[in-house]
Design a protein around this motif. Structure first.
Motif, PDB file in Angstrom:
ATOM      1  N   GLU A  79       4.074 -26.448 -38.482  1.00 46.22           N
ATOM      2  CA  GLU A  79       5.503 -26.182 -38.362  1.00 46.22           C
ATOM      3  C   GLU A  79       5.823 -24.757 -38.831  1.00 46.22           C
ATOM      4  O   GLU A  79       6.599 -24.039 -38.193  1.00 46.22           O
ATOM      5  N   ILE A  80       5.208 -24.381 -39.933  1.00 44.53           N
ATOM      6  CA  ILE A  80       5.472 -23.025 -40.444  1.00 44.53           C
ATOM      7  C   ILE A  80       4.861 -21.986 -39.513  1.00 44.53           C
ATOM      8  O   ILE A  80       5.458 -20.932 -39.258  1.00 44.53           O
ATOM      9  N   VAL A  81       3.699 -22.305 -38.969  1.00 39.00           N
ATOM     10  CA  VAL A  81       3.079 -21.381 -38.006  1.00 39.00           C
ATOM     11  C   VAL A  81       4.003 -21.192 -36.795  1.00 39.00           C
ATOM     12  O   VAL A  81       4.221 -20.067 -36.336  1.00 39.00           O
ATOM     13  N   ALA A  82       4.572 -22.300 -36.305  1.00 36.85           N
ATOM     14  CA  ALA A  82       5.480 -22.210 -35.156  1.00 36.85           C
ATOM     15  C   ALA A  82       6.706 -21.360 -35.501  1.00 36.85           C
ATOM     16  O   ALA A  82       7.197 -20.585 -34.677  1.00 36.85           O
ATOM     17  N   ARG A  83       7.177 -21.500 -36.726  1.00 32.66           N
ATOM     18  CA  ARG A  83       8.349 -20.730 -37.169  1.00 32.66           C
ATOM     19  C   ARG A  83       8.028 -19.232 -37.193  1.00 32.66           C
ATOM     20  O   ARG A  83       8.813 -18.400 -36.708  1.00 32.66           O
ATOM     21  N   VAL A  84       6.887 -18.910 -37.759  1.00 30.60           N
ATOM     22  CA  VAL A  84       6.482 -17.497 -37.834  1.00 30.60           C
ATOM     23  C   VAL A  84       6.237 -16.943 -36.430  1.00 30.60           C
ATOM     24  O   VAL A  84       6.651 -15.832 -36.095  1.00 30.60           O
ATOM     25  N   HIS A  85       5.583 -17.748 -35.604  1.00 30.58           N
ATOM     26  CA  HIS A  85       5.298 -17.338 -34.228  1.00 30.58           C
ATOM     27  C   HIS A  85       6.591 -16.997 -33.486  1.00 30.58           C
ATOM     28  O   HIS A  85       6.709 -15.933 -32.856  1.00 30.58           O
ATOM     29  N   GLN A  86       7.567 -17.889 -33.602  1.00 32.87           N
ATOM     30  CA  GLN A  86       8.840 -17.674 -32.916  1.00 32.87           C
ATOM     31  C   GLN A  86       9.503 -16.373 -33.401  1.00 32.87           C
ATOM     32  O   GLN A  86      10.045 -15.592 -32.611  1.00 32.87           O
ATOM     33  N   ARG A  87       9.406 -16.157 -34.701  1.00 33.16           N
ATOM     34  CA  ARG A  87      10.045 -14.973 -35.279  1.00 33.16           C
ATOM     35  C   ARG A  87       9.321 -13.685 -34.848  1.00 33.16           C
ATOM     36  O   ARG A  87       9.964 -12.648 -34.650  1.00 33.16           O
ATOM     37  N   VAL A  88       8.010 -13.759 -34.680  1.00 30.57           N
ATOM     38  CA  VAL A  88       7.287 -12.594 -34.151  1.00 30.57           C
ATOM     39  C   VAL A  88       7.779 -12.308 -32.731  1.00 30.57           C
ATOM     40  O   VAL A  88       8.110 -11.166 -32.394  1.00 30.57           O
ATOM     41  N   LEU A  89       7.873 -13.340 -31.901  1.00 28.51           N
ATOM     42  CA  LEU A  89       8.333 -13.121 -30.526  1.00 28.51           C
ATOM     43  C   LEU A  89       9.731 -12.500 -30.517  1.00 28.51           C
ATOM     44  O   LEU A  89      10.066 -11.699 -29.650  1.00 28.51           O
ATOM     45  N   GLU A  90      10.543 -12.844 -31.520  1.00 32.84           N
ATOM     46  CA  GLU A  90      11.898 -12.282 -31.596  1.00 32.84           C
ATOM     47  C   GLU A  90      11.924 -10.860 -32.131  1.00 32.84           C
ATOM     48  O   GLU A  90      12.955 -10.204 -32.094  1.00 32.84           O
ATOM     49  N   GLY A  91      10.804 -10.406 -32.693  1.00 34.44           N
ATOM     50  CA  GLY A  91      10.776  -9.007 -33.109  1.00 34.44           C
ATOM     51  C   GLY A  91      10.193  -8.698 -34.478  1.00 34.44           C
ATOM     52  O   GLY A  91       9.974  -7.525 -34.803  1.00 34.44           O
ATOM     53  N   MET A  92       9.931  -9.710 -35.296  1.00 30.60           N
ATOM     54  CA  MET A  92       9.348  -9.430 -36.610  1.00 30.60           C
ATOM     55  C   MET A  92       7.957  -8.817 -36.465  1.00 30.60           C
ATOM     56  O   MET A  92       7.142  -9.295 -35.672  1.00 30.60           O
ATOM     57  N   GLY A  93       7.689  -7.765 -37.223  1.00 32.27           N
ATOM     58  CA  GLY A  93       6.361  -7.190 -37.224  1.00 32.27           C
ATOM     59  C   GLY A  93       5.391  -8.047 -38.018  1.00 32.27           C
ATOM     60  O   GLY A  93       5.787  -8.730 -38.960  1.00 32.27           O
ATOM     61  N   LEU A  94       4.107  -7.990 -37.642  1.00 35.22           N
ATOM     62  CA  LEU A  94       3.084  -8.783 -38.335  1.00 35.22           C
ATOM     63  C   LEU A  94       1.851  -7.920 -38.549  1.00 35.22           C
ATOM     64  O   LEU A  94       1.353  -7.289 -37.609  1.00 35.22           O
ATOM     65  N   ILE A  95       1.387  -7.913 -39.806  1.00 36.42           N
ATOM     66  CA  ILE A  95       0.134  -7.216 -40.123  1.00 36.42           C
ATOM     67  C   ILE A  95      -0.850  -8.270 -40.620  1.00 36.42           C
ATOM     68  O   ILE A  95      -0.585  -8.943 -41.621  1.00 36.42           O
ATOM     69  N   VAL A  96      -1.941  -8.423 -39.903  1.00 39.83           N
ATOM     70  CA  VAL A  96      -2.943  -9.423 -40.256  1.00 39.83           C
ATOM     71  C   VAL A  96      -4.123  -8.687 -40.868  1.00 39.83           C
ATOM     72  O   VAL A  96      -4.673  -7.760 -40.257  1.00 39.83           O
ATOM     73  N   LEU A  97      -4.503  -9.113 -42.077  1.00 42.46           N
ATOM     74  CA  LEU A  97      -5.538  -8.412 -42.826  1.00 42.46           C
ATOM     75  C   LEU A  97      -6.823  -9.237 -42.881  1.00 42.46           C
ATOM     76  O   LEU A  97      -6.782 -10.456 -43.077  1.00 42.46           O
ATOM     77  N   HIS A  98      -7.938  -8.543 -42.714  1.00 41.51           N
ATOM     78  CA  HIS A  98      -9.274  -9.067 -43.003  1.00 41.51           C
ATOM     79  C   HIS A  98      -9.492 -10.483 -42.456  1.00 41.51           C
ATOM     80  O   HIS A  98      -9.389 -10.677 -41.262  1.00 41.51           O
ATOM     81  N   SER A  99      -9.768 -11.443 -43.347  1.00 42.35           N
ATOM     82  CA  SER A  99     -10.119 -12.798 -42.934  1.00 42.35           C
ATOM     83  C   SER A  99      -8.939 -13.530 -42.300  1.00 42.35           C
ATOM     84  O   SER A  99      -9.116 -14.644 -41.790  1.00 42.35           O
TER      85      SER A  99
END
Lengths: 240, 240, 240, 240
Positions: A79-99
């Motif tokens: 559920e939280i992944v879906a929430r974050v995913h939706q927010r990325v599609l709406e424009g939130m930037g995402l920086i994924v580090l290492h592992s």
């Protein structure tokens, strides 16, 4: 001011004294520290908080989310992944580090396995800048030298990056596309390889500079979200 | 403050009264005007000035060069083209407008014919934003409507753009990749289709906004130019 | 049957006995040899032939041109370069090998300096496949190991490749985008790094396989060349 | 011989007499028909078959899967989607047609909403070829004219395509990136816009030719699947 939320699963630090000594405030604490010094508004969130610290309100107010996870990817709720995913599609930037390459959110955004080769051998690595005019490498020069970093090797199973920024060299004989940008919906994404929990990469000034540059680069601008769905013709009906 | 030089061949305005009425200060003058209002430092240069107004000194001090040409591409000297080309590789931003697609500098940077279909029919066009999170479309929304613009149609013989920003629609039945980014060396390039000399596209606020956004986007940052040539090994010689 | 012309400047072989021993029929001869075994129709051409062996007739009949040059790039006439360039835009495939990165034809097609770091140290290299489903890597597996190859290091000053196929690792600490595809006009281009004149890379079976795969990949298909220039509207005039 | 499975949800044909008249053997039947004529080995599968006709065995033997769905995307089981997704990563080619843009499998592979504008108005469209040397457009020429097709308009919320092949024009004033390639893992993907259930686009010879070309292009070659996970150093340990 850009609102950054630094998310960390925060488990290694609790279980492993070496990690705790290296990152006494947690990996998220170390990252938050240098981001604050760079004039961003910074909060942190971790796995064991309620809703993993990523409530609707937190996510809605976040411009840029930084993600570090390793041993507990499966404990992150869908559920939280879906929430974050939706927010990325709406424009939130995402920086994924290492592992974080194996996190649910990165895999959901990429659509691939995100698998790679790896080896913890305590050796150095060299991160080559292959995109010298990109905003993310401002002030970095031609390479970053790290005394110790986990080896991540090709093939890295990601979609073709929009932009390839860094390629890493390892003494064991491997290479890795270690800095890559992607866009998904209105959101910009940057993957950056350094950050094994028992090495001190987040204290490296160039690593810090890259992450700061990336926060500025992935942060949403004043954009309208596109409209979708049924659409009336813009051109007038031709007379018959 | 970003130093912009607006280059125009400035021939239509001298020969054609309609163009002169539409752009009494020249196309370069109209573009310079709105750029000044956007807080850039702006100069102009034209074909019939000495060295086409692009002396070593001018080029060296230019962060972003804007290029409009049409009927006199062949009169631009190869020496000046080589100078501008070198400066782009070193990091100067370049914005090529409309019929500049056939300029010597654009063809030299692209490596292709840069040919296309065209038709002057005084009709409208619609420029669709296909890259909604890109800095160049900030504040633009989903499309730009122009009451009159020359038709440019596919196939547009350019290399694959690094990023496709706009696709245009024409009532005659054509489409065109009308906003494209490229990088060459340390320099960033933006091609933008609007700007036929007898229509007033450079008075359109959204066209102006795109060009202003593009100036910021192509402007060089604080980057080190890479080193090339013979290179000593970074890794120490292994013992035999 | 695909008509391949292998072009070599053929100077090292005349001046340097080591090169002559390694490639007694010239580098072009060695490449032609394995291509013939792969069922292509193969001719060779060299710098010191009339029109460098690239007459109008030869170029017109060539489906795929392979280019090896190093010490005599400047001796290639601009007229022949223009001829080859035009033919690439019309659809001829081009494979540029090793030091051909600095050839006039490659620089003209790329629009950049095509510069890089280099070192002749007689050491090994490892070419990693980063695009495992591409036709060019069919049968290659995850890497190619060469006992000796010249180091070519980043930054490699080329436009963003359409596709990144290989990334090389060198023991001195460098990486290199060693297999890249581009398209220009109707022509497809593949750059491939191996082939220093004093090492035997063109005898390596995987290097041969890559070049054979690439011939098939860059070879023109049955395509119509686009039409350009003035274009009548396809949609009927609306009634007033 | 390439093994193609044509998947169709096969619901419109059962519910709507107009669709049944147009495609008496179902949309899958019409597509299978012209593929057989092009010398592929073709099977079909539909939603209401057991496991949607996509058993482990069927999927394992399929080289290229073609997907048409529209009103019943939600009825496709997540288990089957996961199976198809895994097989694409392993190398199976996938062609997604028309309203399949909203299928679970396409969204899972893209990581975005895959949303767009649409309008059923019974009007014509024009599909422009913007990538004239690509194998998918062999024999197509500069455009495809369809007498009737549903309007799909930008913004199309997909990741940046690896290659943009077609851009469509609609008389209502819209454009659409109507032919796009992607790779995910070892699998190649082609999205192609035509195919509304009440228009006869799959009887158009150029549409058929594109789909046949695409089958050849996405079909897996003789590639090794990369190895992932822990990896021993290839370079020997340096002596201390």
């Amino acid at each position: 001011m850009i609102q950054v939320t630094v998310w960390n699963e925060f488990r290694h630090e609790k279980k492993n004294e070496d990690v705790r000594k290296l990152y006494p405030e947690g990996i998220h604490g170390a990252i938050a520290e240098f981001l604050k010094g760079a004039d961003f508004s910074v909060k942190t969130a971790t796995l064991d908080e309620e809703e993993h610290g990523l409530t609707e309100e937190v996510v809605a107010k976040t411009d840029v989310l930084i993600w570090w996870g390793h041993i507990a990817h499966e404990e992150v709720s869908d559920e939280i992944v879906a929430r974050v995913h939706q927010r990325v599609l709406e424009g939130m930037g995402l920086i994924v580090l290492h592992s974080g390459h194996f996190s649910k959110i990165f895999k959901k955004l990429m659509g691939t396995s995100c698998d790679l080769k790896w080896r913890e051998d305590g050796k150095h690595c060299r991160i080559w800048n292959v995109n010298p005019s990109h905003p993310i490498v401002e002030g970095i020069g031609e390479r970053i030298e790290l005394e110790q970093e986990e080896m991540y090797g090709e093939h890295f199973d990601i979609p073709t990056p929009d932009e390839l920024i860094f390629v890493s060299w390892y003494p064991g004989g491997e290479v890795f596309r270690s800095g890559c940008t992607f866009s998904r919906g209105n959101g910009k994404i940057f993957y950056f390889q350094p950050g094994h929990e028992t090495y001190g990469s987040y204290y490296n000034e160039k690593v810090q500079k890259v992450i700061c540059n990336a926060v500025n680069w992935v942060a949403p601008k004043d954009h309208l979200y596109p409209t979708y769905g049924h659409f009336e013709a813009l051109e007038k009906e031709e007379k018959q």
